[in-house]
Design an enzyme around this catalytic site. Structure first.
Site, short mmCIF file in Angstrom:
data_model
loop_
_atom_site.label_atom_id
_atom_site.label_comp_id
_atom_site.label_asym_id
_atom_site.label_seq_id
_atom_site.Cartn_x
_atom_site.Cartn_y
_atom_site.Cartn_z
N GLN A 199 0.86 -1.19 0.00
CA GLN A 199 0.00 0.00 0.00
C GLN A 199 0.89 1.24 0.00
O GLN A 199 1.80 1.36 0.82
CB GLN A 199 -0.89 0.00 1.24
CG GLN A 199 -1.94 1.09 1.19
CD GLN A 199 -2.82 1.10 2.42
OE1 GLN A 199 -2.33 1.19 3.53
NE2 GLN A 199 -4.11 1.01 2.23
N TYR A 212 -6.15 10.47 4.40
CA TYR A 212 -4.80 10.83 3.94
C TYR A 212 -4.85 11.63 2.63
O TYR A 212 -5.93 11.94 2.13
CB TYR A 212 -3.94 9.57 3.84
CG TYR A 212 -3.72 8.95 5.21
CD1 TYR A 212 -3.18 9.69 6.26
CD2 TYR A 212 -4.08 7.63 5.47
CE1 TYR A 212 -2.99 9.14 7.53
CE2 TYR A 212 -3.90 7.07 6.74
CZ TYR A 212 -3.35 7.84 7.75
OH TYR A 212 -3.18 7.29 9.00
N ARG A 264 -8.00 2.04 -2.49
CA ARG A 264 -8.80 2.02 -1.25
C ARG A 264 -9.40 3.41 -0.99
O ARG A 264 -8.70 4.41 -1.11
CB ARG A 264 -7.91 1.61 -0.07
CG ARG A 264 -8.72 1.28 1.17
CD ARG A 264 -7.86 0.69 2.28
NE ARG A 264 -8.65 -0.24 3.07
CZ ARG A 264 -8.72 -0.26 4.39
NH1 ARG A 264 -8.01 0.59 5.10
NH2 ARG A 264 -9.48 -1.11 5.02
N GLY A 292 -8.11 -7.29 9.46
CA GLY A 292 -7.02 -6.52 10.07
C GLY A 292 -6.71 -6.98 11.48
O GLY A 292 -5.87 -7.85 11.71
C1 LIG Z 1 -2.73 -1.15 13.82
C2 LIG Z 1 -3.55 -0.79 12.61
C3 LIG Z 1 -2.93 -0.23 11.51
C4 LIG Z 1 -3.65 0.10 10.36
N1 LIG Z 1 -3.00 0.60 9.28
C5 LIG Z 1 -3.67 0.80 8.13
C6 LIG Z 1 -2.99 1.22 6.96
O1 LIG Z 1 -1.76 1.42 6.95
N2 LIG Z 1 -3.71 1.37 5.82
C7 LIG Z 1 -5.05 1.15 5.78
O2 LIG Z 1 -5.66 1.29 4.71
N3 LIG Z 1 -5.73 0.78 6.88
C8 LIG Z 1 -5.07 0.59 8.04
N4 LIG Z 1 -5.77 0.17 9.15
C9 LIG Z 1 -7.24 -0.03 9.07
C10 LIG Z 1 -7.53 -1.46 8.67
O3 LIG Z 1 -7.12 -1.67 7.33
C11 LIG Z 1 -9.02 -1.80 8.76
O4 LIG Z 1 -9.76 -0.99 7.87
C12 LIG Z 1 -9.61 -1.61 10.13
O5 LIG Z 1 -8.72 -2.04 11.15
C13 LIG Z 1 -10.95 -2.35 10.26
O6 LIG Z 1 -10.78 -3.74 9.96
P1 LIG Z 1 -10.54 -4.86 11.09
O7 LIG Z 1 -11.70 -4.74 12.05
O8 LIG Z 1 -10.49 -6.17 10.37
O9 LIG Z 1 -9.24 -4.53 11.77
C14 LIG Z 1 -5.04 -0.13 10.33
C15 LIG Z 1 -5.69 -0.69 11.44
C16 LIG Z 1 -4.95 -1.00 12.58
C17 LIG Z 1 -5.68 -1.62 13.76
#
Ligand SMILES: Cc1cc2nc3c(=O)[nH]c(=O)nc-3n(C[C@H](O)[C@H](O)[C@H](O)COP(=O)(O)O)c2cc1C
Length: 293
Positions: free
Chosen positions: A21, A97, A149, A240
């Site tokens: 990404q 962003y 995204r 995630g």
């Molecule tokens: C520690 C952490 C880092 C994340 N970093 C990114 C990122 O770099 N890019 C991104 O698009 N989303 C990032 N997210 C968001 C996740 O991609 C995701 O949309 C969000 O956590 C919800 O999904 P989940 O419930 O499966 O975690 C991050 C989430 C967490 C918890």
């Protein structure tokens, strides 16, 4: 390049695809992260956080030269991803962003070709895609994926609405993109707009797309039922936090070991997982504040 190359081969060595990404934080960055320099954005408007807490500093409005340099840098990042052995790049147009900042009427108040109407607020994205695909055409000697995204709605006024996102999706559907990926905290989340309350945001988007591009859904997937529920409205499910606290979760899903899946709240589960300190501290800070994604 050595670090990226190692990362790509580590991700791929058991058969997974590695997609990098790429992003620019724009006004969500801080002088501490930028060696004292002021953050930049489409316009000189500070971010307003959903939780009403500390606003970021006012960024500097990018000049047209800055914009061209950033677009070229995304092309260079794509070249590096190709040369490091990744299978694709995902453009991070979500989570407040820089790419999103150009599309948002909150952060983009420009009056030149990069701002104003929806169409003009899309110009940056259009040129960015051209730069990324030019790098793919020039450097990739194998199939190389490009995904995008986006966040479907903003909480600010003015801000991106679901109607704006339908427009964005129409534009993106006309490109060479391999997939779209919608950022949601919960896959069954409803829209903020009173007009769109009949089903989840994911369902609206999936129906609207009508197969024009594969869609990745995300948000709060913890067990088999969530995967099944999400996949009613998407071609792929992204996971995630469950994978952070439960690294062999996919294997458990594949082999029917559902009973062994971690079910503790994430805030408790991070206590007994083996994170390195920076990631642990990041997660503690995240769970202490309102999630942003
Ligand atoms: C520690 C952490 C880092 C994340 N970093 C990114 C990122 O770099 N890019 C991104 O698009 N989303 C990032 N997210 C968001 C996740 O991609 C995701 O949309 C969000 O956590 C919800 O999904 P989940 O419930 O499966 O975690 C991050 C989430 C967490 C918890």
């Amino acid at each position: 390049m050595p670090g990226l190359t190692k990362l790509a081969s580590t991700i791929k060595n058991q058969g997974a695809r590695a997609i990098l990404q790429i992003f620019d934080a724009g006004r969500m960055s801080t002088p501490e992260a930028l060696n004292g320099k002021q953050a930049v954005s489409a316009s000189a408007v500070a971010a307003q956080h959903g939780n009403g807490k500390a606003k970021s500093a006012v960024p500097r409005e990018m000049t047209v030269d800055d914009i061209h340099a950033t677009i070229a840098a995304f092309g260079e990042a794509t070249r590096r991803a190709i040369q490091a052995g990744f299978d694709g790049v995902e453009l991070h147009g979500a989570n407040l962003y820089l790419i999103q900042q150009f599309f948002s009427p909150h952060s983009n108040r420009r009056t030149d070709e990069y701002g104003g109407s929806r169409e003009k607020r899309y110009t940056f994205i259009k040129e960015l895609l051209a730069s990324v695909f030019a790098a793919v055409d020039q450097y990739a000697d194998r199939p190389f994926l490009v995904g995008y995204r986006f966040s479907p709605e903003e909480f600010t006024e003015p801000g991106i609405t679901l109607d704006d996102t339908f427009y964005l999706v129409d534009q993106l559907a006309e490109t060479r993109l391999d997939y779209l990926h919608v950022s949601l905290s919960n896959y069954d989340r409803k829209s903020r707009s009173t007009e769109y309350q009949d089903k989840s945001i994911l369902a609206y988007l999936h129906d609207y797309l009508a197969g024009r591009k594969p869609l990745i859904g995300v948000g709060g997937v913890r067990n088999r039922q969530d995967v099944t529920g999400l996949l009613q409205n998407a071609e792929f499910a992204a996971v995630g936090q469950q994978l952070l606290v439960d690294p062999t979760w996919v294997q458990k899903l594949e082999t029917g070991h559902d009973a062994d899946m971690v079910t503790a709240d994430f805030v408790d589960a991070i206590e007994y997982t083996h994170f390195n300190r920076p990631l642990y501290n990041f997660l503690v800070a995240r769970y202490a504040s309102e999630p942003n994604f």
